[in-house]
Scaffold this motif. Sequence first.
Motif, PDB file in Angstrom:
ATOM      1  N   ALA A 131       0.663  -1.144   0.081  1.00 18.01           N
ATOM      2  CA  ALA A 131      -0.064   0.077   0.045  1.00 18.01           C
ATOM      3  C   ALA A 131       0.857   1.141  -0.069  1.00 18.01           C
ATOM      4  O   ALA A 131       1.802   1.370   0.805  1.00 18.01           O
ATOM      5  N   LEU A 132       0.473   2.243  -0.658  1.00 16.34           N
ATOM      6  CA  LEU A 132       1.037   3.501  -0.903  1.00 16.34           C
ATOM      7  C   LEU A 132       0.052   4.574  -0.787  1.00 16.34           C
ATOM      8  O   LEU A 132      -0.915   4.466  -1.082  1.00 16.34           O
ATOM      9  N   ARG A 133       0.511   5.676  -0.393  1.00 16.74           N
ATOM     10  CA  ARG A 133      -0.309   7.099  -0.131  1.00 16.74           C
ATOM     11  C   ARG A 133       0.374   7.832  -0.993  1.00 16.74           C
ATOM     12  O   ARG A 133       1.639   8.316  -0.923  1.00 16.74           O
ATOM     13  N   LEU A 134      -0.457   8.499  -1.954  1.00 15.44           N
ATOM     14  CA  LEU A 134       0.118   9.572  -2.980  1.00 15.44           C
ATOM     15  C   LEU A 134      -0.607  10.895  -2.828  1.00 15.44           C
ATOM     16  O   LEU A 134      -1.765  10.865  -2.516  1.00 15.44           O
ATOM     17  N   TRP A 135       0.081  11.956  -2.915  1.00 16.28           N
ATOM     18  CA  TRP A 135      -0.572  13.335  -2.901  1.00 16.28           C
ATOM     19  C   TRP A 135      -1.527  13.504  -3.978  1.00 16.28           C
ATOM     20  O   TRP A 135      -0.890  13.391  -5.313  1.00 16.28           O
ATOM     21  N   PRO A 136      -2.676  13.776  -4.069  1.00 13.69           N
ATOM     22  CA  PRO A 136      -3.718  13.745  -5.292  1.00 13.69           C
ATOM     23  C   PRO A 136      -3.152  15.041  -6.061  1.00 13.69           C
ATOM     24  O   PRO A 136      -3.519  14.793  -7.244  1.00 13.69           O
ATOM     25  N   ASP A 137      -2.845  16.111  -5.683  1.00  9.45           N
ATOM     26  CA  ASP A 137      -2.440  17.092  -6.555  1.00  9.45           C
ATOM     27  C   ASP A 137      -1.109  17.174  -7.169  1.00  9.45           C
ATOM     28  O   ASP A 137      -0.722  18.199  -7.549  1.00  9.45           O
ATOM     29  N   ALA A 138      -0.238  15.956  -6.910  1.00  7.15           N
ATOM     30  CA  ALA A 138       1.091  16.159  -7.596  1.00  7.15           C
ATOM     31  C   ALA A 138       1.072  15.148  -8.688  1.00  7.15           C
ATOM     32  O   ALA A 138       1.168  13.915  -8.532  1.00  7.15           O
ATOM     33  N   GLY A 139       0.753  15.719  -9.942  1.00  7.76           N
ATOM     34  CA  GLY A 139       0.753  15.216 -11.068  1.00  7.76           C
ATOM     35  C   GLY A 139       2.235  14.723 -11.493  1.00  7.76           C
ATOM     36  O   GLY A 139       3.085  15.142 -11.057  1.00  7.76           O
ATOM     37  N   PRO A 140       2.128  13.915 -12.472  1.00  9.38           N
ATOM     38  CA  PRO A 140       1.285  12.986 -13.376  1.00  9.38           C
ATOM     39  C   PRO A 140       0.646  11.913 -12.629  1.00  9.38           C
ATOM     40  O   PRO A 140       1.754  11.051 -12.438  1.00  9.38           O
ATOM     41  N   LEU A 141      -0.121  11.771 -11.952  1.00  9.30           N
ATOM     42  CA  LEU A 141      -0.712  10.825 -10.993  1.00  9.30           C
ATOM     43  C   LEU A 141      -0.732   9.421 -11.756  1.00  9.30           C
ATOM     44  O   LEU A 141      -0.357   8.223 -11.346  1.00  9.30           O
ATOM     45  N   ALA A 142      -1.173   9.166 -13.127  1.00 11.65           N
ATOM     46  CA  ALA A 142      -1.233   8.141 -13.670  1.00 11.65           C
ATOM     47  C   ALA A 142       0.177   7.393 -13.914  1.00 11.65           C
ATOM     48  O   ALA A 142       0.263   6.185 -13.888  1.00 11.65           O
ATOM     49  N   LEU A 143       1.176   8.428 -14.221  1.00 11.96           N
ATOM     50  CA  LEU A 143       2.442   7.712 -14.398  1.00 11.96           C
ATOM     51  C   LEU A 143       2.961   7.250 -12.971  1.00 11.96           C
ATOM     52  O   LEU A 143       3.813   6.299 -13.185  1.00 11.96           O
ATOM     53  N   LYS A 144       2.750   7.928 -12.034  1.00 11.30           N
ATOM     54  CA  LYS A 144       3.340   7.655 -10.811  1.00 11.30           C
ATOM     55  C   LYS A 144       2.596   6.424 -10.202  1.00 11.30           C
ATOM     56  O   LYS A 144       3.383   5.468  -9.828  1.00 11.30           O
ATOM     57  N   VAL A 145       1.483   5.872 -10.465  1.00  7.34           N
ATOM     58  CA  VAL A 145       0.636   4.913 -10.211  1.00  7.34           C
ATOM     59  C   VAL A 145       1.298   3.706 -11.139  1.00  7.34           C
ATOM     60  O   VAL A 145       1.776   2.317 -10.421  1.00  7.34           O
ATOM     61  N   GLU A 146       1.690   3.734 -12.162  1.00  7.69           N
ATOM     62  CA  GLU A 146       2.211   2.926 -13.065  1.00  7.69           C
ATOM     63  C   GLU A 146       3.619   2.467 -12.686  1.00  7.69           C
ATOM     64  O   GLU A 146       3.918   1.232 -12.564  1.00  7.69           O
ATOM     65  N   LEU A 147       4.286   3.417 -12.280  1.00  4.60           N
ATOM     66  CA  LEU A 147       5.685   3.140 -11.695  1.00  4.60           C
ATOM     67  C   LEU A 147       5.499   2.327 -10.247  1.00  4.60           C
ATOM     68  O   LEU A 147       6.354   1.499  -9.840  1.00  4.60           O
ATOM     69  N   ALA A 148       4.384   2.846  -9.540  1.00  2.00           N
ATOM     70  CA  ALA A 148       4.228   2.166  -8.052  1.00  2.00           C
ATOM     71  C   ALA A 148       3.944   0.791  -8.507  1.00  2.00           C
ATOM     72  O   ALA A 148       4.485  -0.215  -7.609  1.00  2.00           O
ATOM     73  N   LEU A 149       3.139   0.287  -9.242  1.00  2.00           N
ATOM     74  CA  LEU A 149       2.799  -0.928  -9.561  1.00  2.00           C
ATOM     75  C   LEU A 149       3.826  -1.694 -10.084  1.00  2.00           C
ATOM     76  O   LEU A 149       4.037  -2.711  -9.683  1.00  2.00           O
ATOM     77  N   LEU A 150       4.812  -1.239 -10.804  1.00  2.00           N
ATOM     78  CA  LEU A 150       6.056  -1.630 -11.428  1.00  2.00           C
ATOM     79  C   LEU A 150       7.027  -2.187 -10.328  1.00  2.00           C
ATOM     80  O   LEU A 150       7.715  -3.129 -10.120  1.00  2.00           O
ATOM     81  N   HIS A 151       7.229  -1.038  -9.502  1.00  2.00           N
ATOM     82  CA  HIS A 151       8.112  -1.139  -8.337  1.00  2.00           C
ATOM     83  C   HIS A 151       7.755  -1.969  -6.969  1.00  2.00           C
ATOM     84  O   HIS A 151       8.532  -2.555  -6.451  1.00  2.00           O
ATOM     85  N   TYR A 152       6.563  -1.827  -6.579  1.00  2.00           N
ATOM     86  CA  TYR A 152       5.962  -2.136  -5.249  1.00  2.00           C
ATOM     87  C   TYR A 152       4.881  -3.279  -5.559  1.00  2.00           C
ATOM     88  O   TYR A 152       4.423  -3.791  -4.330  1.00  2.00           O
ATOM     89  N   GLY A 153       4.161  -3.483  -6.704  1.00  2.00           N
ATOM     90  CA  GLY A 153       3.177  -4.243  -6.586  1.00  2.00           C
ATOM     91  C   GLY A 153       3.328  -5.746  -6.780  1.00  2.00           C
ATOM     92  O   GLY A 153       4.632  -6.112  -6.975  1.00  2.00           O
ATOM     93  N   LEU A 154       2.579  -6.562  -6.523  1.00  2.00           N
ATOM     94  CA  LEU A 154       2.607  -7.860  -6.286  1.00  2.00           C
ATOM     95  C   LEU A 154       2.791  -8.452  -7.570  1.00  2.00           C
ATOM     96  O   LEU A 154       1.994  -7.863  -8.461  1.00  2.00           O
ATOM     97  N   THR A 155       3.304  -9.477  -7.846  1.00  2.00           N
ATOM     98  CA  THR A 155       3.591  -9.942  -9.393  1.00  2.00           C
ATOM     99  C   THR A 155       3.092 -11.211  -9.198  1.00  2.00           C
ATOM    100  O   THR A 155       2.923 -12.043  -8.118  1.00  2.00           O
ATOM    101  N   GLY A 156       3.007 -12.189 -10.487  1.00  2.00           N
ATOM    102  CA  GLY A 156       2.418 -13.468 -10.570  1.00  2.00           C
ATOM    103  C   GLY A 156       1.545 -13.962  -9.597  1.00  2.00           C
ATOM    104  O   GLY A 156       1.426 -15.125  -9.240  1.00  2.00           O
TER     105      GLY A 156
END
Length: 142
Positions: free
Chosen positions: A117-142
């Motif tokens: 789980a991560l917390r992101l500041w809602p007004d700090a764009g670009p959020l979509a890119l940050k979320v994709e990076l978060a999924l890549l670096h911190y998300g569960l795989t397989g």
Amino acid sequence: MTAPFARQSTCVAIADRALLIEGPSGTGKSGLALALIDRGARLVGDDGILLQATSGRLWARPHPHTRGLIEVRNLGILPFPCADEAPVALLVTLDPAAPRFIEAAETIDLGGIAIPALRLWPDAGPLALKVELALLHYGLTG
């Protein structure tokens, strides 16, 4: 296998991995989901999903009452194609008090499964890119 349970989250699937988006009303959860859908994600559910732990994984599914619907601010509730299910890989909370830097993801227990789980500041764009990076670096795989 646990019984399915509802959770107030918006959820999209990116490369067949579910991302839960949470936060206070008005922080941009559905807007972030729309931005991710525009980048290739698929809607699982908006503002309510079903979760179920099965074989050591947590699965997200659309809630039957809101399946295929997403609220688009200023336009209303609109139909969208949606995924039937996806394994949960990451929970992101939109939080104005989110830390500027992290060393590691936090963990939340959902249905007996540990989810990063991560917390992101809602007004700090670009959020979509940050979320994709978060999924890549911190998300569960397989």
